[in-house]
Design a protein around this motif. Structure first.
Motif, PDB file in Angstrom:
ATOM      1  N   VAL A 130      -1.034  19.639  24.159  1.00 43.42           N
ATOM      2  CA  VAL A 130      -0.582  20.441  23.024  1.00 43.42           C
ATOM      3  C   VAL A 130       0.943  20.481  23.043  1.00 43.42           C
ATOM      4  O   VAL A 130       1.549  20.824  24.067  1.00 43.42           O
ATOM      5  CB  VAL A 130      -1.129  21.884  23.093  1.00 43.42           C
ATOM      6  CG1 VAL A 130      -0.656  22.692  21.888  1.00 43.42           C
ATOM      7  CG2 VAL A 130      -2.658  21.889  23.178  1.00 43.42           C
ATOM      8  N   PHE A 157      -6.668  27.494  23.159  1.00 47.93           N
ATOM      9  CA  PHE A 157      -6.697  26.132  23.703  1.00 47.93           C
ATOM     10  C   PHE A 157      -7.135  26.148  25.166  1.00 47.93           C
ATOM     11  O   PHE A 157      -7.869  25.245  25.600  1.00 47.93           O
ATOM     12  CB  PHE A 157      -5.336  25.463  23.552  1.00 47.93           C
ATOM     13  CG  PHE A 157      -5.103  24.860  22.198  1.00 47.93           C
ATOM     14  CD1 PHE A 157      -5.832  23.757  21.779  1.00 47.93           C
ATOM     15  CD2 PHE A 157      -4.164  25.394  21.335  1.00 47.93           C
ATOM     16  CE1 PHE A 157      -5.630  23.191  20.529  1.00 47.93           C
ATOM     17  CE2 PHE A 157      -3.949  24.835  20.074  1.00 47.93           C
ATOM     18  CZ  PHE A 157      -4.682  23.739  19.673  1.00 47.93           C
ATOM     19  N   LEU A 166     -12.387  20.402  23.851  1.00 43.20           N
ATOM     20  CA  LEU A 166     -11.330  19.741  23.088  1.00 43.20           C
ATOM     21  C   LEU A 166     -11.623  18.256  22.949  1.00 43.20           C
ATOM     22  O   LEU A 166     -12.115  17.621  23.880  1.00 43.20           O
ATOM     23  CB  LEU A 166      -9.978  19.964  23.773  1.00 43.20           C
ATOM     24  CG  LEU A 166      -9.467  21.409  23.717  1.00 43.20           C
ATOM     25  CD1 LEU A 166      -8.242  21.583  24.602  1.00 43.20           C
ATOM     26  CD2 LEU A 166      -9.155  21.818  22.283  1.00 43.20           C
TER      27      LEU A 166
END
Length: 266
Positions: A130, A157, A166
């Motif tokens: 990220v 996340f 993810l």
């Protein structure tokens, strides 16, 4: 225990990566590591160091309860070193956060950005990545309440990384407007705005400096990251690292020269 790796391109002593670490400290059952360039490496793209040796060095990190190393290399080098060299147990991170960058990384910036390369390199190595950037280019010492703004996203996340939810081969590019929390309109999924600025070279005594122009009246999509950030939204863009245009690839099978090669003719 969730293993979190932080990197950036502004250097290990930058305020942005400190704010990123502070926003993660209240996570339970998590260990935080920092591996970042010893000096600023902005704009290096996905550059790697292989013509000289990397020399990771332990580095103090603002008195925070994290373990940190500085590296004489680029953000992608930092992620490689973390995954291959620095952890004694050789266990890779569960997620990599890269940033918080001084200034946005919108649209085609993702190809030039060292911040984005840190997240992209993580994904190349099979680890969720990220990238985070803050729209404070003209007020670089002012990080406002950015930690409060991004904390819910960071936690989301991390939870998804812990649960292996993810997607593979995708890094997430987050851009945050330079606003107090009460003025932020929300968090929005966004496409890349590939044409929101134009390159410009300014001539000075020593040569030419690359700058940008943002033309007035340029048409932008309401779904583009540039438009949304400038209108008060935090944007989240999923960026796939497979850049193949598969629809064009299928059409190319009908190109005469390529079709002949596919049939084994000369």
């Amino acid at each position: 225990m969730l293993r979190i790796l932080l990197t950036n391109d502004d250097g290990i002593e930058a305020q942005g990566i400190r704010r990123l670490a502070e926003a993660l400290l209240d996570l339970k059952n998590a260990e935080i590591y920092v591996v970042a360039p010893a000096e600023e490496r902005s704009g290096v793209g996905h550059g790697l160091t292989y013509r000289s040796a990397l020399a990771p060095v332990s580095h103090p990190f603002y008195g925070l309860p994290v373990k940190a190393w500085a590296i004489n290399g680029n953000p992608a080098d930092c992620v490689k070193a973390a995954c291959h060299l620095l952890f004694e147990d050789r266990r890779r991170p569960d997620i990599v956060f890269s940033g918080i960058n001084v200034g946005t990384n919108l649209g085609r910036d993702i190809y030039y950005s060292g911040t984005c390369s840190g997240a992209r390199e993580a994904v190349i190595l099979g680890v969720p990545g990220v990238a985070l950037s803050y729209d404070n280019w003209y007020a670089q010492d002012d990080f406002g309440q950015v930690g409060e703004l991004i904390r819910p996203l960071l936690h989301m996340f991390c939870e998804q990384a812990a649960e292996k939810k993810l997607p593979a081969d995708v890094f997430f590019n987050i851009n945050i407007p330079h606003l107090p929390p009460e003025q932020v309109k929300g968090i929005a999924p966004a496409a890349l705005a590939l044409h929101h600025y134009e390159d410009k070279f300014d001539r000075q005594d020593e040569g030419y400096w690359l700058t940008r122009e943002y033309p007035d009246g340029q048409k932008q999509s309401d779904a583009d990251d540039y438009h949304l950030v400038k209108n008060g939204y935090i944007t989240v863009t999923p960026v796939h690292i497979d850049a193949t245009d598969r629809s064009l690839l299928a059409d190319m099978a009908e190109w005469p020269l390529l079709k002949q090669r596919g049939q084994g003719t000369s």
